[in-house]
Design a protein around this motif. Structure first.
Motif, PDB file in Angstrom:
ATOM      1  N   THR A  60      -2.921  69.745  48.431  1.00 31.91           N
ATOM      2  CA  THR A  60      -1.683  70.156  49.089  1.00 31.91           C
ATOM      3  C   THR A  60      -0.690  69.001  49.140  1.00 31.91           C
ATOM      4  O   THR A  60       0.510  69.194  48.910  1.00 31.91           O
ATOM      5  N   ALA A  61      -1.180  67.810  49.432  1.00 36.37           N
ATOM      6  CA  ALA A  61      -0.293  66.641  49.452  1.00 36.37           C
ATOM      7  C   ALA A  61       0.273  66.368  48.061  1.00 36.37           C
ATOM      8  O   ALA A  61       1.472  66.095  47.908  1.00 36.37           O
ATOM      9  N   LEU A  65       4.304  66.734  47.366  1.00 37.40           N
ATOM     10  CA  LEU A  65       5.076  65.582  46.923  1.00 37.40           C
ATOM     11  C   LEU A  65       5.664  65.819  45.541  1.00 37.40           C
ATOM     12  O   LEU A  65       6.780  65.385  45.239  1.00 37.40           O
ATOM     13  N   ALA A  66       4.927  66.527  44.693  1.00 39.79           N
ATOM     14  CA  ALA A  66       5.441  66.830  43.359  1.00 39.79           C
ATOM     15  C   ALA A  66       6.710  67.660  43.436  1.00 39.79           C
ATOM     16  O   ALA A  66       7.717  67.358  42.773  1.00 39.79           O
ATOM     17  N   PHE A  95       8.059  71.833  53.788  1.00 42.66           N
ATOM     18  CA  PHE A  95       8.156  70.789  54.813  1.00 42.66           C
ATOM     19  C   PHE A  95       8.416  69.425  54.182  1.00 42.66           C
ATOM     20  O   PHE A  95       9.318  68.695  54.587  1.00 42.66           O
ATOM     21  N   PHE A  96       7.618  69.069  53.168  1.00 42.58           N
ATOM     22  CA  PHE A  96       7.747  67.749  52.562  1.00 42.58           C
ATOM     23  C   PHE A  96       9.020  67.612  51.732  1.00 42.58           C
ATOM     24  O   PHE A  96       9.512  66.503  51.516  1.00 42.58           O
ATOM     25  N   SER A  97       9.516  68.741  51.236  1.00 39.53           N
ATOM     26  CA  SER A  97      10.738  68.695  50.431  1.00 39.53           C
ATOM     27  C   SER A  97      11.984  68.948  51.265  1.00 39.53           C
ATOM     28  O   SER A  97      13.075  69.099  50.733  1.00 39.53           O
ATOM     29  N   ALA A 231       4.922  60.226  53.725  1.00 34.25           N
ATOM     30  CA  ALA A 231       4.079  61.406  53.938  1.00 34.25           C
ATOM     31  C   ALA A 231       2.715  61.063  54.520  1.00 34.25           C
ATOM     32  O   ALA A 231       1.896  61.959  54.767  1.00 34.25           O
ATOM     33  N   GLY A 232       2.454  59.785  54.750  1.00 33.95           N
ATOM     34  CA  GLY A 232       1.168  59.388  55.320  1.00 33.95           C
ATOM     35  C   GLY A 232       0.030  59.461  54.330  1.00 33.95           C
ATOM     36  O   GLY A 232      -1.133  59.616  54.710  1.00 33.95           O
TER      37      GLY A 232
END
Length: 348
Positions: A60-61, A65-66, A95-97, A231-232
């Motif tokens: 998922t990470a 991130l991709a 969320f990450f994007s 992102a940790g």
């Protein structure tokens, strides 16, 4: 008879031995050790070119991130309707994007159809600011349906992506299983076909916890260093991820493990095909088998200790099952034994 998920299997002994071998002593942290560099070079050898490699803890990470690397204001990412990034990651890519939307694309058995992808992208013309702008295409290899995109199908998806100037991401949680199924090389399945970045999974195929994001465009690597940290996902003791990949690649262990998992799935599919009461929902290419079982047969198998998942019926198959039938997913792994497969089949 554990066919629930390849995530249920443990780690191959060689992975554990490598972790123990690198547990003692000192090594520089945050991806700067000699072992980290060795594994990065191995990735370059496998993909037959220089690559940027970023270790992360989960698929998922890696996927999030991709997709985040390509996002822009009002961003829209395109993937299959049943892809893991849209169905099973709790909104993490968005969320990450920072708010990218995932637009589903249809296609049978987990694979986007190139013409449908093109049509969906065209729904977002750049002169329509209200709609948002296309940013990236993501394909899953192997798919959530256990199928694989052929090299020609990857070519077709890549051609659409490039026609719209969009990067192409490959979710390779089961990368090795797909590679074995196609009998090809990592380079031929990725950048030589137009793939720009890969989520490279090892956890489902015998590692303890080893995932990587592989970038073929080295110019984007600097930004990813900061994105991963934010992102940790920058591990201080990254040698413990490298130690897993070091053993994973040694002697082509990773391919042998995937080859065994695929072979066990083929054995399982063959047995279900020969059954008088059960049948395959479709022919799978890797280590996921989708079976249509009578409800009483499924109950009997579970009473005997079998573990497998009920599975949502794909949209194009809704209404095609009898009332007393259900769709189920069975997943094999490097740890699956032929005796367990045969025991399951005998009760089908």
């Amino acid at each position: 008879m554990i066919f629930s998920s390849d995530n249920w299997s443990g780690a191959h002994p060689a992975i554990g031995e490598s972790l123990m071998a690198h547990a003692a002593g000192y090594a520089s942290g945050y991806g700067t050790s000699d072992l980290d560099r060795k594994v990065e070079q191995k990735f370059a050898e496998i993909f037959e070119r220089n690559v940027a490699v970023f270790f992360v803890g989960t698929g998922t990470a890696a996927n999030s991130l991709a997709l985040a690397t390509a996002n822009r204001a009002g961003g829209v990412a395109f993937c299959h309707r049943e892809a893991h990034v849209i169905a099973d990651e709790c909104g993490a890519p968005g969320f990450f994007s920072h708010g990218a939307r995932l637009k589903p694309v249809d296609g049978p058995r987990g694979k986007m159809v190139a013409a449908r992808l093109d049509a969906e992208i065209r729904r977002f013309p750049l002169d329509n600011v209200q709609g948002g702008q296309p940013t990236v295409v993501s394909l899953t290899q192997a798919t959530e349906s256990g199928t694989v995109y052929s090299l020609a199908e990857i070519d077709a998806i890549a051609a659409v992506s490039k026609a719209h100037s969009l990067p192409l991401h490959m979710d390779g949680a089961r990368f090795a299983n797909a590679l074995i199924s196609l009998d090809t090389t990592p380079a031929e399945m990725t950048w030589k076909r137009g793939v720009d970045l890969v989520s490279f999974g090892g956890t489902k195929n015998g590692c303890w916890c080893a995932e990587a994001l592989v970038l073929f465009d080295l110019s984007s690597a600097q930004e990813m260093h900061f994105m991963r940290k934010r992102a940790g996902q920058l591990f201080s003791k990254s040698r413990f991820v490298s130690a897993q990949f070091d053993a994973y690649f040694a002697g082509d262990l990773w391919l042998d493990l995937a080859r065994h998992a695929n072979a066990m799935a083929a054995r399982l599919a063959e047995g279900i095909t020969a059954s008088k009461t059960s049948r395959l929902a479709w022919q799978a290419d890797t280590n996921e088998v989708f079976a249509i079982l009578k409800k009483d047969v499924a109950a009997k198998l579970r009473q005997r200790g079998a573990i497998f998942y009920d599975w949502p019926v794909p949209q194009d198959l809704v209404g095609s099952f009898a009332p007393d039938e259900g769709l189920h997913r069975l997943v094999t792994s490097f740890a699956t034994r032929a005796d367990d497969v045969d025991l399951f089949v005998s009760a089908c």
